[in-house]
Write an enzyme that holds these catalytic residues in place. Sequence first.
Site, PDB file in Angstrom:
ATOM      1  N   GLU A   1       0.824  -1.219   0.000  1.00 51.14           N
ATOM      2  CA  GLU A   1       0.000   0.000   0.000  1.00 51.14           C
ATOM      3  C   GLU A   1       0.858   1.269   0.000  1.00 51.14           C
ATOM      4  O   GLU A   1       0.343   2.377   0.151  1.00 51.14           O
ATOM      5  CB  GLU A   1      -0.929  -0.039   1.226  1.00 51.14           C
ATOM      6  CG  GLU A   1      -2.361   0.390   0.996  1.00 51.14           C
ATOM      7  CD  GLU A   1      -3.081  -0.354  -0.120  1.00 51.14           C
ATOM      8  OE1 GLU A   1      -3.006   0.117  -1.260  1.00 51.14           O
ATOM      9  OE2 GLU A   1      -3.713  -1.383   0.151  1.00 51.14           O
TER      10      GLU A   1
ATOM     11  N   HIS B   1      -2.764   2.845   8.282  1.00 48.00           N
ATOM     12  CA  HIS B   1      -3.843   2.163   7.552  1.00 48.00           C
ATOM     13  C   HIS B   1      -4.104   0.815   8.215  1.00 48.00           C
ATOM     14  O   HIS B   1      -3.172   0.041   8.440  1.00 48.00           O
ATOM     15  CB  HIS B   1      -3.431   1.957   6.085  1.00 48.00           C
ATOM     16  CG  HIS B   1      -4.237   0.912   5.383  1.00 48.00           C
ATOM     17  ND1 HIS B   1      -5.609   0.996   5.258  1.00 48.00           N
ATOM     18  CD2 HIS B   1      -3.889  -0.247   4.782  1.00 48.00           C
ATOM     19  CE1 HIS B   1      -6.042  -0.066   4.619  1.00 48.00           C
ATOM     20  NE2 HIS B   1      -5.024  -0.835   4.320  1.00 48.00           N
TER      21      HIS B   1
ATOM     22  N   HIS C   1      -7.260  -2.556   8.868  1.00 43.17           N
ATOM     23  CA  HIS C   1      -8.515  -3.199   8.495  1.00 43.17           C
ATOM     24  C   HIS C   1      -9.330  -3.402   9.769  1.00 43.17           C
ATOM     25  O   HIS C   1      -9.925  -4.465   9.970  1.00 43.17           O
ATOM     26  CB  HIS C   1      -8.252  -4.552   7.821  1.00 43.17           C
ATOM     27  CG  HIS C   1      -7.402  -4.477   6.602  1.00 43.17           C
ATOM     28  ND1 HIS C   1      -6.877  -5.583   5.980  1.00 43.17           N
ATOM     29  CD2 HIS C   1      -6.983  -3.412   5.870  1.00 43.17           C
ATOM     30  CE1 HIS C   1      -6.164  -5.202   4.915  1.00 43.17           C
ATOM     31  NE2 HIS C   1      -6.210  -3.882   4.842  1.00 43.17           N
TER      32      HIS C   1
HETATM   33 ZN   LIG Z   1      -5.215  -2.702   3.430  1.00 45.53          ZN
END
Ligand SMILES: [Zn+2]
Length: 211
Positions: free
Chosen positions: A71, A89, A91
């Site tokens: 990413e 970042h 989840h």
């Molecule tokens: Zn991700």
Amino acid sequence: MSLREQLCEYGRRAVELGLVIGTSGNLSVREGDLVAVTPSGAALDRLTPEMCPVVDVEGYLVEGDLQPSSETPMHLAVYATTHARAIVHTHSVFGTIVATTMTELPPVHYNALLLGGVVKVAEYATYGTPELAANVRAAMEGKKAALMANHGGVTVGATLEEAFEATRLLEWLCEVYVRGLSVGKPAVLTDEQLNAVIERALNPPTFPRRL
Ligand SMILES: [Zn+2]
């Protein structure tokens, strides 16, 4: 603490707090034209500083043996157009629930202002692609957080600590909203109510000292 040591520290905390499961998330921190980022495919609670690659803002690998997180293009896209110095970042569960069911997170609590008010959900695109990077950049404009459709959340800060706290706040706001929906219809704060909060924060009351 060096940039790479910071990644180890906050990677560990992200896993401890349940914001990240295994390798699903990535962090970066910028200094000048260099960005230290978590490596691809490594558990965030088992990082060592030398495992963390350093890239320049154009995406060239400058230091490290492991490949940067997939990413990384998204991180670099955000750095290119904002004053952000760190990006987180994840989840995380409630962030991902909102990102898979809604187009935005409405401000149901005044602390949403700390992230810029409404949090937008960036349009879906395959992970790691320039398309996803562009969608996140658009959703993030003027804000400190965005959600990524069917994927997760991303926050920025002037420091890694700030970006990390923004991620915790984003997850808390998403949890309040999602749990609220199971109880009733969460009331969304109006612009007037939000403006009054800003006004209040800019003019805090002072308490006279008793002599
Ligand atoms: Zn991700």
